[in-house]
Design a protein around this motif. Structure first.
Motif, short mmCIF file in Angstrom:
data_model
loop_
_atom_site.label_atom_id
_atom_site.label_comp_id
_atom_site.label_asym_id
_atom_site.label_seq_id
_atom_site.Cartn_x
_atom_site.Cartn_y
_atom_site.Cartn_z
N LEU A 147 1.19 44.01 23.57
CA LEU A 147 2.71 43.37 22.38
C LEU A 147 3.84 43.61 23.75
N ALA A 148 3.65 44.23 24.69
CA ALA A 148 5.33 44.49 25.78
C ALA A 148 5.84 43.24 26.05
N PRO A 149 6.91 42.48 26.26
CA PRO A 149 7.11 41.78 26.94
C PRO A 149 6.86 41.10 28.40
N GLY A 150 7.10 40.03 28.67
CA GLY A 150 7.12 40.16 30.14
C GLY A 150 7.76 40.45 31.25
N GLY A 151 7.48 41.69 31.70
CA GLY A 151 8.31 41.97 32.86
C GLY A 151 9.12 43.13 32.02
N ALA A 152 8.16 43.82 30.90
CA ALA A 152 8.84 44.83 30.65
C ALA A 152 7.97 46.12 31.41
N LEU A 153 8.67 46.78 32.09
CA LEU A 153 8.41 48.27 32.59
C LEU A 153 8.41 49.41 31.77
N PRO A 154 7.29 50.11 31.79
CA PRO A 154 7.34 51.90 31.29
C PRO A 154 8.41 53.12 31.15
N VAL A 155 8.66 53.56 30.57
CA VAL A 155 9.54 54.58 30.71
C VAL A 155 8.93 55.86 31.15
N GLY A 203 0.21 32.09 6.59
CA GLY A 203 0.50 31.45 7.22
C GLY A 203 1.18 30.74 7.88
N SER A 204 2.32 31.73 8.56
CA SER A 204 2.84 31.10 9.71
C SER A 204 2.30 31.76 11.16
N LEU A 205 0.82 32.30 11.55
CA LEU A 205 0.95 32.22 12.24
C LEU A 205 -0.03 31.77 12.97
N ARG A 206 -1.08 31.11 14.54
CA ARG A 206 -1.32 31.09 14.99
C ARG A 206 -2.44 31.89 15.87
N TRP A 207 -3.79 31.87 15.84
CA TRP A 207 -4.62 32.79 16.13
C TRP A 207 -4.99 31.92 18.41
N ILE A 252 -2.14 36.63 17.77
CA ILE A 252 -2.09 36.31 17.12
C ILE A 252 -0.30 36.00 16.97
N ARG A 253 -0.35 35.26 17.45
CA ARG A 253 1.50 34.27 18.10
C ARG A 253 2.01 33.83 16.34
N ALA A 254 3.93 34.01 16.82
CA ALA A 254 4.44 32.85 15.47
C ALA A 254 4.88 31.95 16.64
N GLY A 255 5.17 31.22 16.85
CA GLY A 255 5.76 30.61 17.41
C GLY A 255 5.06 30.63 18.60
N SER A 256 5.97 30.75 19.60
CA SER A 256 5.73 31.79 20.87
C SER A 256 5.98 33.02 20.68
N ARG A 257 5.75 33.57 19.81
CA ARG A 257 6.00 35.36 19.82
C ARG A 257 4.55 35.68 19.57
N PHE A 282 -7.37 46.59 17.62
CA PHE A 282 -6.33 45.40 17.15
C PHE A 282 -4.80 46.45 17.16
N GLU A 283 -3.95 45.95 17.28
CA GLU A 283 -2.43 46.69 17.18
C GLU A 283 -0.96 45.45 17.20
N ILE A 284 -0.76 45.31 16.28
CA ILE A 284 0.19 44.28 15.53
C ILE A 284 1.58 45.08 15.30
N ASP A 285 2.60 44.12 15.83
CA ASP A 285 3.99 44.85 15.30
C ASP A 285 4.41 44.94 13.82
N VAL A 286 4.46 45.80 13.97
CA VAL A 286 4.33 46.02 12.18
C VAL A 286 6.13 45.30 11.76
N GLU A 287 6.65 46.12 12.17
CA GLU A 287 8.39 45.33 12.15
C GLU A 287 8.73 43.65 12.16
N PHE A 288 7.77 42.83 13.17
CA PHE A 288 8.16 41.50 12.39
C PHE A 288 7.22 41.07 11.41
N LEU A 289 6.04 42.03 10.76
CA LEU A 289 6.06 41.72 9.04
C LEU A 289 6.80 42.29 7.89
N VAL A 290 7.52 42.92 8.60
CA VAL A 290 8.82 43.00 7.64
C VAL A 290 9.31 42.07 6.80
N GLY A 291 9.57 41.36 7.61
CA GLY A 291 10.40 40.24 6.72
C GLY A 291 9.19 39.22 5.96
#
Length: 796
Positions: A529-537, A632-636, A652-657, A682-691
């Protein structure tokens, strides 16, 4: 650190009792771990004079010696011929005497002649080598006097645990200073030390070429030395503190080291290649023969004592074999120096050498006491080796300013940190008892300079701690800390995590916790789920060298848990974990709370009867429940992640995210983790689901029955079933209540490269009961539109 009570009292005025010494030192952080009485057995060992020697009647190898020890009768001892001489005095232990070694002297027959005791060797008294001869005593030793009384060998040994920062306490003088500060006692005045001369013309020269590792080096030449055993009292004291007596020269250097804390070394001056001492780095890989008879290979950064070219000692650690003190030695060069603790520690650790010298240098020695220790050794040599004398003054070479820097100590800070009502006078008094120079300072503050032997005092807080130690920790008032109990903030994220944890637990999943660290190769492979161009810490000081980055995914830690379970014999696991993942971007560091899960092996079959292998559908169903209101707002879409099996993964995408990834782990990845295929993650961004809160809406139960119609289509293998679902829902026919896919089939009669998908559509009207004819008409129109839209054929 071991010290004897007699030795300690020689440096202190007054007679402190052992119990008081133990209590004071332990209370100040120098725990006394053991107290041992020694020398009690030596009360029965007495000074005896050999008054008559007779040949053994049965063997020329032996002779019979009669010794007078003050008793009513002479004692007969059978010894090897030629060892004893009439008029000489020895230590005699009669039969029945218990020796410090634990053995008891017994009368015995030696080739028919009764021997009623033994003439003691040093080894019999608890020190020296086993092979030594009879211990000869001074000619003026009173006959009949016990050895314990004559040499003061009855003593008490204290074993003190010294913390690594208190190198100054690795000596009798250091502990005496501590007791002076703690009890108000005073140190005995000692003879003033002769002034050293600067380097210049003389019998030898000293040069320091490694100023960062050796800031002071002093040396002195002593001539007319006669190497032999050290006096009994010195050997006894060294043995009592754990050092093996060697000879009078070496024993004197060790004695001064224990007494003053300054390691010394003695070179055989006549065996030095040149009359010149150069302190430098080895400069290249060099061979070195140590005093212990072993060969060492020195690295370029090792600090060495040389004569310019040839290495004669390993600085602060070990002397060289070539310049070792031997019976033939007549002139010695005494060394006393300050070496950098870090440099000594690194070299000693690499070579596997732990010597009494390196142990002290690693913890810091007194740079201001270098010449004092040198002159103390010269004094002892002159006293114990008649005829020996130093040549000229000591050569003392110093590099830079060796004086400690002043430190500002605020009195208000002392009161705040300790909670003690200490005034200026009391603080000044305590610091001066510790040897600290108080130079004054502004209002409410002191400018203090620590003594050179306290290298651990560099900051204000160090002096505050010293005030607490000396004043006594027991004086600090006891009070309960103020603790305001408040409820933790119940954030939306916490509520969502709590909700998902309960959901997965009810589904039969088990929660696990994993460490937030990963290797470079793991982060390169798992970036779900890391965005493109993300670098490790990266970590500057990782706990494990291989895990030198913060994780970018929770999946690797879950795979570790699967492998551990497999090793324990558990092949079926359903694990989930909440945690943060980390990455760096052009706008700084980021961290997100995510949910990861892993499913492997068998799960309960339908109706809880039997078990079956876990499938992709099981994983997908779980993730759909996790997504909940957001579904309902997600695309597979098909996943392209290299860590997942091709064709068995989804994004699993919400729009382009990208908000989630699921699928089967790639077989090559599983092989690296030693996990049999398949394994679903599986791995899911929990912070996205908070909304997407779980909003509850209620409606009336349906009044009219539903009608279900199925259809099946044949589609290419890569066709996504979700496209049909989206198409049906998009038509928004009022009678279409629900649509779902319930089967996927491959095999005859479906052609190769294709698959069959079966869907179920639920029709219902809220106004009346639908007839079969009405439903069939709508269903046929829906199927016809679908086949035209996607160009697929119906499966009959």
């Amino acid at each position: 650190m071991k010290v004897t009570l007699r030795w300690l009292r020689e440096l202190l005025e007054g007679d402190l009792e052992p119990d008081e010494i133990v209590d004071r030192l332990t209370g100040a952080g120098l725990e006394v771990e053991a107290v041992e009485e020694i020398g009690r057995e030596l009360e029965a060992v007495r000074v005896a004079e050999a008054v008559r020697l007779e040949p053994h009647p049965g063997s020329a190898r032996w002779e019979v010696c009669f010794l007078r020890d003050g008793g009513p009768e002479l004692c007969r001892v059978v010894r090897p011929a030629g060892e004893l001489g009439v008029g000489r005095r020895f230590a005699l232990a009669r039969a029945g005497t218990r020796l410090p070694t634990g053995s008891t002297v017994e009368a015995r027959d030696v080739e028919g002649m009764r021997s009623e005791g033994i003439v003691c060797r040093a080894a019999d008294l608890g020190f020296g080598d086993e092979g030594g001869g009879p211990l000869e005593l001074p000619e003026d030793a009173p006959v009949g006097t016990s050895l314990a009384e004559l040499f003061g060998l009855r003593d008490t040994v204290l074993e003190v645990s010294v913390t690594p920062n208190r190198g100054d306490c690795l000596s009798v003088l250091g502990l005496a200073r501590e007791l002076c500060a703690l009890t108000g006692a005073r140190l005995r005045k000692r003879r003033s030390v002769a002034a050293a001369r600067p380097p210049g013309p003389g019998p030898f020269s000293v040069r320091i070429d490694a100023a960062d590792a050796c800031r002071r080096y002093a040396a002195r030449l002593v001539e007319e030395v006669s190497v032999g055993p050290a006096p009994l009292w010195m050997q006894w004291r060294l043995a009592a503190v754990g050092l093996r007596p060697v000879n009078n020269v070496v024993d004197v250097t060790n004695y001064v080291m224990v007494e003053l804390g300054q390691p010394l070394h003695a070179f055989d001056y006549d065996r030095l290649p040149r009359p010149s001492i150069v302190v430098r780095y080895a400069g290249a890989r060099s061979a070195f023969s140590g005093l212990d008879g072993r060969e060492y290979v020195l690295e370029p950064e090792d600090l060495a004592i040389t004569t310019g070219e040839e290495i004669v000692a390993l600085a602060g650690i070990l002397g060289g074999l070539r310049t070792a003190i031997e019976p033939s030695t007549r002139r010695i060069l005494l060394e006393s120096a300050w070496f950098d603790p870090v440099r000594v520690r690194k070299t000693a650790k690499r070579l596997g050498l732990l010597t009494e010298s390196s142990y002290r240098f690693e913890r810091g020695v007194d740079i201001g006491g270098t010449v004092t220790a040198l002159e103390r050794a010269v004094e002892l040599l002159g006293r114990e080796i008649p005829g020996s004398h130093p040549t000229g003054a000591a050569v003392d070479v110093q590099v830079g300013d060796t004086r400690p820097a002043p430190v500002r100590v605020r009195l208000e800070k002392v009161r705040d940190l300790l909670g003690l009502p200490v005034d200026r006078g009391r603080v000044v008094g305590i610091l001066r008892r510790l040897g600290v120079t108080v130079q004054g300072g502004g209002r409410g503050a002191l400018s203090v300079v620590p003594p050179t032997y306290r290298s651990d005092l560099t900051r204000e807080i160090d002096f505050v701690e010293e005030v607490a130690r000396v004043a006594g920790y027991e004086e600090i008032p006891t009070s309960l800390p103020r603790c305001e109990i408040t409820r933790g903030e119940d954030t939306p994220l916490r509520r969502k995590v709590k909700e998902l944890r309960a959901l997965l637990a009810h589904l039969g999943w088990n929660e696990t916790m994993t460490l937030p660290f990963a290797s470079e190769s793991t982060n390169a492979r798992f970036r779900f789920l890391a965005p493109g161009g993300a670098l490790p810490v990266r970590l500057r000081n990782p706990l494990v060298a291989e895990q030198n980055e913060m994780r970018m995914s929770l999946v690797p830690g879950l795979l570790d848990a699967v492998r551990w379970n497999l090793h324990q014999g558990e092949s079926s696991v359903a694990l989930f974990a909440f945690g943060r993942v980390y990455w760096a971007g052009s706008d700084g560091f980021h961290e997100r709370t995510q949910l990861g899960g892993v499913l492997r092996g068998e799960i309960p079959a339908e109706g809880l009867v039997g078990r079956r292998a876990a499938e992709f559908a099981d994983l997908k169903g779980t993730t759909e429940l996790v997504c909940g209101p957001a579904l309902g707002s997600l695309r597979w879409e098909a996943a392209t992640c290299a860590a997942l099996h091709p064709g068995l993964g989804a994004e699993i995408r919400a729009g382009s995210r990208l908000v989630g990834v699921l699928g089967a782990v790639h077989p090559l990845v599983l092989e690296a983790w030693e996990i049999p295929h398949p394994c679903w993650v599986f791995e899911i961004d929990v912070e996205f689901l908070v909304g997407y809160g779980r909003e509850r809406r209620f409606r009336d139960l349906p009044r009219f029955p539903a009608v279900v119609r199925d259809f099946a289509i044949v589609v290419p293998d890569r066709f996504a079933s979700a496209e049909v679902l989206e198409f049906v829902r998009s038509r928004s026919h009022p009678w279409v209540e629900d649509v779902r896919v319930f089967d996927e089939y491959r095999g005859a009669p479906v052609p190769a490269g294709k698959k069959g998908l079966a869907y179920s559509v639920t029709y219902r009207s809220e106004e009346r009961t639908l007839t079969d004819e009405e439903v069939n008409a709508v269903h046929e129109e829906l199927v016809r539109a679908l086949t035209e839209r996607f160009g697929v054929e119906l499966r009959r």
